[in-house]
Design an enzyme around this catalytic site. Structure first.
Site, PDB file in Angstrom:
ATOM      1  N   ARG A  38     -43.083  10.339   2.046  1.00  0.00           N
ATOM      2  CA  ARG A  38     -42.689  11.758   1.910  1.00  0.00           C
ATOM      3  C   ARG A  38     -42.495  12.452   3.259  1.00  0.00           C
ATOM      4  NH1 ARG A  38     -46.474  11.285  -2.245  1.00  0.00           N
ATOM      5  NH2 ARG A  38     -45.421  11.078  -4.250  1.00  0.00           N
ATOM      6  N   LYS A  75     -29.765  17.350  10.118  1.00  0.00           N
ATOM      7  CA  LYS A  75     -29.016  16.797   8.977  1.00  0.00           C
ATOM      8  C   LYS A  75     -29.164  15.277   9.009  1.00  0.00           C
ATOM      9  CE  LYS A  75     -25.496  20.226   7.929  1.00  0.00           C
ATOM     10  NZ  LYS A  75     -24.053  20.522   7.908  1.00  0.00           N
ATOM     11  N   GLU A  81     -15.684  16.565  18.987  1.00  0.00           N
ATOM     12  CA  GLU A  81     -16.706  17.570  18.666  1.00  0.00           C
ATOM     13  C   GLU A  81     -16.851  18.560  19.821  1.00  0.00           C
ATOM     14  OE1 GLU A  81     -18.464  18.367  16.006  1.00  0.00           O
ATOM     15  OE2 GLU A  81     -18.002  16.673  14.713  1.00  0.00           O
ATOM     16  N   LYS A  87     -25.311  24.742  19.508  1.00  0.00           N
ATOM     17  CA  LYS A  87     -25.715  24.252  18.187  1.00  0.00           C
ATOM     18  C   LYS A  87     -27.139  24.679  17.861  1.00  0.00           C
ATOM     19  CE  LYS A  87     -25.823  20.628  14.851  1.00  0.00           C
ATOM     20  NZ  LYS A  87     -25.323  19.375  14.330  1.00  0.00           N
ATOM     21  N   GLU A  98     -27.818  25.839   6.261  1.00  0.00           N
ATOM     22  CA  GLU A  98     -26.408  26.123   6.004  1.00  0.00           C
ATOM     23  C   GLU A  98     -26.196  26.990   4.775  1.00  0.00           C
ATOM     24  OE1 GLU A  98     -23.789  22.868   7.087  1.00  0.00           O
ATOM     25  OE2 GLU A  98     -22.303  23.608   5.682  1.00  0.00           O
ATOM     26  N   ARG A 127     -24.241  28.476   9.571  1.00  0.00           N
ATOM     27  CA  ARG A 127     -24.186  27.104  10.110  1.00  0.00           C
ATOM     28  C   ARG A 127     -22.858  26.421   9.785  1.00  0.00           C
ATOM     29  NH1 ARG A 127     -28.827  22.385  10.402  1.00  0.00           N
ATOM     30  NH2 ARG A 127     -27.415  20.762  11.132  1.00  0.00           N
ATOM     31  N   ASN A 130     -18.744  23.330  11.197  1.00  0.00           N
ATOM     32  CA  ASN A 130     -17.771  22.450  10.537  1.00  0.00           C
ATOM     33  C   ASN A 130     -16.333  22.845  10.888  1.00  0.00           C
ATOM     34  OD1 ASN A 130     -19.848  21.049   9.224  1.00  0.00           O
ATOM     35  ND2 ASN A 130     -19.954  22.641   7.660  1.00  0.00           N
ATOM     36  N   HIS A 153     -13.390  20.512  10.439  1.00  0.00           N
ATOM     37  CA  HIS A 153     -13.890  19.361   9.674  1.00  0.00           C
ATOM     38  C   HIS A 153     -13.281  19.229   8.277  1.00  0.00           C
ATOM     39  CE1 HIS A 153     -16.700  19.063  12.936  1.00  0.00           C
ATOM     40  NE2 HIS A 153     -17.381  18.084  12.369  1.00  0.00           N
ATOM     41  N   HIS A 165     -12.439  15.602   7.629  1.00  0.00           N
ATOM     42  CA  HIS A 165     -13.049  14.712   6.633  1.00  0.00           C
ATOM     43  C   HIS A 165     -11.987  14.104   5.708  1.00  0.00           C
ATOM     44  CE1 HIS A 165     -17.266  16.665   7.096  1.00  0.00           C
ATOM     45  NE2 HIS A 165     -17.144  15.611   7.857  1.00  0.00           N
ATOM     46  N   HIS A 200     -14.166   9.954  13.769  1.00  0.00           N
ATOM     47  CA  HIS A 200     -14.507  11.310  13.323  1.00  0.00           C
ATOM     48  C   HIS A 200     -13.960  12.385  14.283  1.00  0.00           C
ATOM     49  CE1 HIS A 200     -16.878  14.503  11.507  1.00  0.00           C
ATOM     50  NE2 HIS A 200     -17.360  14.799  12.701  1.00  0.00           N
TER      51      HIS A 200
END
Ligand code: GLY
Length: 333
Positions: free
Chosen positions: A110, A132, A174, A202, A212, A216, A220, A223, A227, A239
Protein backbone atom coordinates in the site's frame (compact mmCIF):
# COMPACT_ATOMS: atom_id res chain seq x y z
CA UNK A 1 24.13 22.10 -7.66
CA UNK A 2 20.71 23.73 -7.95
CA UNK A 3 18.36 22.72 -5.12
CA UNK A 4 14.63 23.09 -5.71
CA UNK A 5 11.49 21.91 -3.94
CA UNK A 6 8.10 20.62 -5.00
CA UNK A 7 5.91 22.42 -2.44
CA UNK A 8 3.31 20.00 -1.07
CA UNK A 9 3.20 20.81 2.64
CA UNK A 10 4.47 17.90 4.73
CA UNK A 11 4.95 15.89 1.49
CA UNK A 12 7.22 18.51 -0.07
CA UNK A 13 10.37 17.05 -1.56
CA UNK A 14 13.71 18.21 -2.92
CA UNK A 15 14.82 18.14 -6.55
CA UNK A 16 18.56 18.38 -7.12
CA UNK A 17 19.70 19.51 -10.57
CA UNK A 18 23.30 19.47 -11.70
CA UNK A 19 26.30 17.50 -12.82
CA UNK A 20 26.91 14.56 -10.46
CA UNK A 21 23.55 14.86 -8.65
CA UNK A 22 23.26 11.05 -8.62
CA UNK A 23 26.11 10.89 -6.10
CA UNK A 24 23.89 12.65 -3.53
CA UNK A 25 21.49 9.67 -3.38
CA UNK A 26 22.43 8.44 0.10
CA UNK A 27 21.74 11.78 1.77
CA UNK A 28 18.33 12.02 0.10
CA UNK A 29 17.07 8.56 1.06
CA UNK A 30 14.32 8.70 3.68
CA UNK A 31 15.72 8.49 7.22
CA UNK A 32 16.22 4.94 8.50
CA UNK A 33 16.06 3.15 5.14
CA UNK A 34 17.89 -0.17 5.42
CA UNK A 35 17.37 -1.63 1.97
CA UNK A 36 16.95 -0.16 -1.48
CA UNK A 37 15.38 -1.81 -4.53
CA UNK A 38 17.00 -0.16 -7.55
CA UNK A 39 14.77 -0.45 -10.65
CA UNK A 40 16.37 0.19 -14.02
CA UNK A 41 16.71 -1.15 -17.57
CA UNK A 42 19.62 -3.00 -19.15
CA UNK A 43 20.12 -0.17 -21.67
CA UNK A 44 20.61 2.57 -19.06
CA UNK A 45 24.31 3.34 -18.72
CA UNK A 46 23.95 4.87 -15.25
CA UNK A 47 24.61 3.14 -11.95
CA UNK A 48 23.98 4.45 -8.46
CA UNK A 49 25.39 3.61 -5.08
CA UNK A 50 22.60 3.90 -2.48
CA UNK A 51 25.15 3.32 0.30
CA UNK A 52 22.92 0.72 2.01
CA UNK A 53 22.03 -2.91 1.27
CA UNK A 54 20.54 -2.92 -2.23
CA UNK A 55 19.57 -5.09 -5.17
CA UNK A 56 19.05 -4.16 -8.81
CA UNK A 57 15.78 -5.18 -10.54
CA UNK A 58 15.90 -4.87 -14.32
CA UNK A 59 12.67 -4.24 -16.20
CA UNK A 60 11.92 -4.55 -19.92
CA UNK A 61 12.70 -1.88 -22.51
CA UNK A 62 10.39 0.67 -24.11
CA UNK A 63 6.68 1.32 -23.68
CA UNK A 64 6.07 -2.44 -23.85
CA UNK A 65 7.98 -2.92 -20.58
CA UNK A 66 5.65 -0.46 -18.90
CA UNK A 67 2.78 -2.82 -18.21
CA UNK A 68 0.94 -4.61 -15.43
CA UNK A 69 3.08 -7.71 -15.93
CA UNK A 70 6.16 -5.69 -14.92
CA UNK A 71 4.33 -4.40 -11.82
CA UNK A 72 3.56 -7.97 -10.80
CA UNK A 73 7.15 -9.09 -11.47
CA UNK A 74 8.64 -6.23 -9.45
CA UNK A 75 6.25 -6.66 -6.51
CA UNK A 76 6.81 -10.42 -6.40
CA UNK A 77 10.59 -10.02 -6.56
CA UNK A 78 10.46 -7.43 -3.78
CA UNK A 79 8.23 -9.65 -1.66
CA UNK A 80 10.62 -12.59 -2.10
CA UNK A 81 13.48 -10.35 -0.99
CA UNK A 82 11.46 -9.10 1.99
CA UNK A 83 11.30 -5.42 1.05
CA UNK A 84 9.03 -3.54 3.46
CA UNK A 85 7.63 -0.09 4.14
CA UNK A 86 10.75 0.99 6.00
CA UNK A 87 12.75 0.44 2.79
CA UNK A 88 12.85 2.41 -0.45
CA UNK A 89 12.62 2.00 -4.20
CA UNK A 90 15.07 3.95 -6.36
CA UNK A 91 14.08 4.32 -10.02
CA UNK A 92 17.07 4.92 -12.29
CA UNK A 93 16.09 5.77 -15.84
CA UNK A 94 13.78 7.74 -18.07
CA UNK A 95 10.05 8.21 -17.86
CA UNK A 96 9.26 4.55 -18.56
CA UNK A 97 11.25 3.52 -15.48
CA UNK A 98 10.09 6.33 -13.17
CA UNK A 99 6.42 5.79 -14.16
CA UNK A 100 6.61 2.01 -13.70
CA UNK A 101 8.77 1.83 -10.57
CA UNK A 102 6.81 4.75 -9.11
CA UNK A 103 3.53 2.89 -9.62
CA UNK A 104 4.93 -0.36 -8.22
CA UNK A 105 6.12 1.62 -5.17
CA UNK A 106 2.66 3.20 -4.85
CA UNK A 107 0.88 -0.15 -4.63
CA UNK A 108 3.47 -2.42 -2.96
CA UNK A 109 2.50 -2.82 0.70
CA UNK A 110 0.00 0.00 0.00
CA UNK A 111 2.87 2.35 -0.69
CA UNK A 112 6.61 2.53 0.01
CA UNK A 113 8.92 5.51 -0.59
CA UNK A 114 10.48 6.04 -4.01
CA UNK A 115 13.35 8.26 -5.11
CA UNK A 116 13.77 9.02 -8.80
CA UNK A 117 17.20 9.30 -10.41
CA UNK A 118 16.10 10.71 -13.76
CA UNK A 119 18.55 9.91 -16.55
CA UNK A 120 16.84 11.46 -19.58
CA UNK A 121 16.06 15.08 -20.31
CA UNK A 122 12.37 14.25 -20.59
CA UNK A 123 12.28 12.56 -17.20
CA UNK A 124 14.26 15.35 -15.54
CA UNK A 125 11.97 18.14 -16.69
CA UNK A 126 8.68 16.26 -16.68
CA UNK A 127 8.09 12.57 -15.93
CA UNK A 128 9.99 12.27 -12.64
CA UNK A 129 8.49 15.43 -11.14
CA UNK A 130 4.97 15.67 -9.77
CA UNK A 131 4.02 12.15 -8.74
CA UNK A 132 2.19 10.85 -11.82
CA UNK A 133 2.91 7.13 -12.01
CA UNK A 134 1.36 4.38 -14.08
CA UNK A 135 1.52 1.76 -16.78
CA UNK A 136 -0.04 1.12 -20.18
CA UNK A 137 -2.86 -1.23 -21.13
CA UNK A 138 -3.26 -2.68 -24.64
CA UNK A 139 -6.16 -0.18 -24.87
CA UNK A 140 -3.94 2.88 -24.32
CA UNK A 141 -1.08 4.64 -22.60
CA UNK A 142 -1.02 5.35 -18.87
CA UNK A 143 -4.52 4.00 -18.30
CA UNK A 144 -3.65 2.47 -14.91
CA UNK A 145 -1.80 4.52 -12.34
CA UNK A 146 -1.85 6.70 -9.29
CA UNK A 147 -0.48 9.88 -7.86
CA UNK A 148 2.49 8.86 -5.72
CA UNK A 149 4.96 11.60 -4.93
CA UNK A 150 8.63 10.64 -4.69
CA UNK A 151 10.68 11.44 -1.58
CA UNK A 152 13.29 13.16 -3.73
CA UNK A 153 14.33 13.55 -7.38
CA UNK A 154 17.90 13.68 -8.65
CA UNK A 155 18.40 15.25 -12.08
CA UNK A 156 22.01 14.51 -12.96
CA UNK A 157 22.79 16.61 -16.00
CA UNK A 158 26.16 14.86 -16.43
CA UNK A 159 24.39 11.72 -17.67
CA UNK A 160 22.50 13.63 -20.37
CA UNK A 161 25.72 13.59 -22.40
CA UNK A 162 25.28 9.82 -22.87
CA UNK A 163 21.83 10.11 -24.46
CA UNK A 164 21.37 9.16 -28.11
CA UNK A 165 20.55 12.35 -30.09
CA UNK A 166 16.94 11.31 -30.72
CA UNK A 167 16.33 10.68 -27.00
CA UNK A 168 17.77 14.10 -26.18
CA UNK A 169 15.46 15.73 -28.75
CA UNK A 170 12.60 13.84 -27.17
CA UNK A 171 13.20 15.91 -24.03
CA UNK A 172 13.51 19.11 -26.04
CA UNK A 173 9.87 18.68 -27.10
CA UNK A 174 8.81 19.01 -23.47
CA UNK A 175 11.30 21.83 -22.96
CA UNK A 176 9.71 23.77 -25.83
CA UNK A 177 6.39 23.49 -23.99
CA UNK A 178 7.77 25.33 -20.95
CA UNK A 179 8.70 28.29 -23.14
CA UNK A 180 4.95 28.94 -23.39
CA UNK A 181 4.21 28.31 -19.72
CA UNK A 182 6.09 31.39 -18.61
CA UNK A 183 9.73 30.23 -18.61
CA UNK A 184 11.60 33.05 -20.34
CA UNK A 185 14.74 32.88 -22.50
CA UNK A 186 14.90 29.12 -22.03
CA UNK A 187 16.92 28.53 -25.19
CA UNK A 188 19.65 30.92 -23.98
CA UNK A 189 20.21 29.21 -20.60
CA UNK A 190 23.04 26.75 -19.87
CA UNK A 191 21.68 23.20 -19.64
CA UNK A 192 21.63 22.95 -15.82
CA UNK A 193 19.75 26.21 -15.52
CA UNK A 194 17.35 25.32 -18.33
CA UNK A 195 16.51 22.01 -16.62
CA UNK A 196 16.13 23.81 -13.29
CA UNK A 197 13.88 26.48 -14.83
CA UNK A 198 11.55 23.79 -16.21
CA UNK A 199 11.54 21.91 -12.89
CA UNK A 200 10.81 25.16 -11.02
CA UNK A 201 7.86 25.84 -13.33
CA UNK A 202 6.48 22.32 -13.00
CA UNK A 203 6.99 22.27 -9.22
CA UNK A 204 4.99 25.47 -8.84
CA UNK A 205 2.13 24.13 -10.99
CA UNK A 206 2.08 20.76 -9.18
CA UNK A 207 2.17 22.56 -5.82
CA UNK A 208 -0.93 24.52 -6.81
CA UNK A 209 -2.94 21.57 -8.20
CA UNK A 210 -1.42 18.22 -7.34
CA UNK A 211 -4.22 16.03 -8.69
CA UNK A 212 -5.02 17.97 -11.84
CA UNK A 213 -8.40 19.26 -10.82
CA UNK A 214 -7.71 22.33 -12.95
CA UNK A 215 -4.50 24.25 -13.47
CA UNK A 216 -2.13 21.27 -13.71
CA UNK A 217 -3.73 20.54 -17.10
CA UNK A 218 -1.60 23.35 -18.57
CA UNK A 219 1.34 20.92 -18.36
CA UNK A 220 -0.44 19.04 -21.14
CA UNK A 221 0.06 21.93 -23.57
CA UNK A 222 0.65 20.38 -27.00
CA UNK A 223 -0.28 16.93 -25.71
CA UNK A 224 -3.79 16.41 -27.12
CA UNK A 225 -2.57 16.15 -30.70
CA UNK A 226 0.72 14.78 -29.36
CA UNK A 227 -0.94 11.74 -27.76
CA UNK A 228 -3.14 11.18 -30.83
CA UNK A 229 -0.07 11.21 -33.10
CA UNK A 230 1.72 8.72 -30.86
CA UNK A 231 -1.29 6.39 -30.84
CA UNK A 232 -2.10 6.68 -34.55
CA UNK A 233 1.54 6.27 -35.53
CA UNK A 234 2.04 3.25 -33.23
CA UNK A 235 4.74 5.20 -31.33
CA UNK A 236 6.86 5.86 -34.46
CA UNK A 237 7.15 9.42 -33.21
CA UNK A 238 8.85 9.96 -29.88
CA UNK A 239 6.69 11.68 -27.27
CA UNK A 240 8.58 14.99 -27.45
CA UNK A 241 8.45 15.02 -31.24
CA UNK A 242 4.69 14.48 -31.15
CA UNK A 243 4.28 17.21 -28.52
CA UNK A 244 6.29 19.60 -30.70
CA UNK A 245 3.83 19.15 -33.58
CA UNK A 246 1.02 19.44 -31.05
CA UNK A 247 2.33 22.82 -29.88
CA UNK A 248 2.22 24.23 -33.42
CA UNK A 249 -1.28 22.81 -33.94
CA UNK A 250 -2.52 24.23 -30.63
CA UNK A 251 -1.07 27.64 -31.51
CA UNK A 252 -2.85 27.57 -34.85
CA UNK A 253 -6.10 26.58 -33.15
CA UNK A 254 -5.73 29.47 -30.69
CA UNK A 255 -5.14 31.87 -33.59
CA UNK A 256 -8.25 30.67 -35.38
CA UNK A 257 -10.20 31.28 -32.18
CA UNK A 258 -8.81 34.83 -32.01
CA UNK A 259 -6.95 34.12 -28.76
CA UNK A 260 -3.47 34.86 -30.13
CA UNK A 261 -2.14 36.62 -33.22
CA UNK A 262 0.05 35.44 -36.10
CA UNK A 263 3.17 36.79 -34.38
CA UNK A 264 2.58 34.50 -31.40
CA UNK A 265 2.11 31.52 -33.74
CA UNK A 266 5.42 32.49 -35.37
CA UNK A 267 7.00 32.48 -31.90
CA UNK A 268 5.84 28.88 -31.46
CA UNK A 269 7.45 27.97 -34.77
CA UNK A 270 10.67 29.74 -33.78
CA UNK A 271 10.96 27.91 -30.44
CA UNK A 272 10.04 24.47 -31.83
CA UNK A 273 12.19 24.95 -34.95
CA UNK A 274 15.05 26.27 -32.78
CA UNK A 275 15.16 22.89 -31.06
CA UNK A 276 15.18 21.17 -34.47
CA UNK A 277 11.87 19.46 -33.72
CA UNK A 278 9.26 18.45 -36.31
CA UNK A 279 6.37 20.82 -37.05
CA UNK A 280 4.26 18.77 -39.45
CA UNK A 281 2.13 15.65 -39.09
CA UNK A 282 3.86 12.65 -40.72
CA UNK A 283 2.35 11.69 -44.09
CA UNK A 284 -0.32 9.00 -44.03
CA UNK A 285 -1.99 10.10 -40.80
CA UNK A 286 -5.61 11.11 -41.34
CA UNK A 287 -6.88 14.26 -39.54
CA UNK A 288 -10.36 12.66 -39.17
CA UNK A 289 -8.80 9.73 -37.31
CA UNK A 290 -6.65 12.05 -35.20
CA UNK A 291 -9.67 14.13 -34.17
CA UNK A 292 -11.48 10.90 -33.23
CA UNK A 293 -8.50 10.03 -31.04
CA UNK A 294 -8.77 13.39 -29.20
CA UNK A 295 -11.99 12.18 -27.61
CA UNK A 296 -10.29 9.00 -26.42
CA UNK A 297 -7.71 10.97 -24.45
CA UNK A 298 -8.25 9.92 -20.83
CA UNK A 299 -8.40 13.57 -19.84
CA UNK A 300 -11.42 14.16 -22.11
CA UNK A 301 -13.97 14.04 -19.28
CA UNK A 302 -16.64 16.06 -21.06
CA UNK A 303 -15.98 16.95 -24.71
CA UNK A 304 -12.46 17.68 -25.89
CA UNK A 305 -10.36 19.73 -23.53
CA UNK A 306 -7.61 21.59 -25.33
CA UNK A 307 -4.92 23.57 -23.63
CA UNK A 308 -4.66 26.81 -25.57
CA UNK A 309 -2.57 29.93 -25.43
CA UNK A 310 -4.37 33.24 -25.01
CA UNK A 311 -4.26 36.74 -23.57
CA UNK A 312 -4.07 35.38 -20.00
CA UNK A 313 -1.53 32.69 -20.85
CA UNK A 314 -2.09 29.01 -21.45
CA UNK A 315 -5.33 27.51 -20.10
CA UNK A 316 -7.53 24.44 -20.61
CA UNK A 317 -10.65 25.04 -22.74
CA UNK A 318 -13.43 22.83 -24.03
CA UNK A 319 -13.69 22.68 -27.83
CA UNK A 320 -16.65 21.07 -29.59
CA UNK A 321 -16.21 22.44 -33.11
CA UNK A 322 -14.99 19.47 -35.19
CA UNK A 323 -14.73 21.59 -38.33
CA UNK A 324 -12.37 23.98 -36.55
CA UNK A 325 -10.28 21.09 -35.25
CA UNK A 326 -10.01 19.60 -38.73
CA UNK A 327 -9.30 22.97 -40.37
CA UNK A 328 -6.31 23.68 -38.14
CA UNK A 329 -4.55 20.66 -39.62
CA UNK A 330 -3.89 22.80 -42.72
CA UNK A 331 -1.14 24.48 -40.70
CA UNK A 332 0.65 21.25 -39.78
CA UNK A 333 0.44 19.20 -42.99
N1 GLY B 1 3.21 15.43 -17.58
C1 GLY B 1 2.14 16.23 -17.12
C2 GLY B 1 1.98 16.24 -15.65
O1 GLY B 1 2.81 15.72 -14.93
O2 GLY B 1 0.98 16.71 -15.17
Amino acid sequence: MIELEVPLGDRSYPVLVGSGARHRLLELLPVGVKRVAVVTQASIPVTVDPGVDHRVFTMGEGEHGKDLGTIEDLCRDWAQWGLNRGDCVVAVGGGVVTDTAGFAAAVYHRGIPVVHVATTLLAQIDAAIGGKTGVNLPEGKNLVGSFWQPSAVLCDTEVLGTLPPREYRNGLGEMAKYAFLGVEDLADLPLDEAVAACVRCKAEVVGSDERESGRRAILNYGHTLGHALETAGQYDLRHGEAVAIGLIYAAELARRLGRIDAARVAEHRKVVGGYDLPMTVPPGLDPEQLVDLFTRDKKAVDGITFVLDGPDGVEPLRIDDRKLLLGAFDAVT
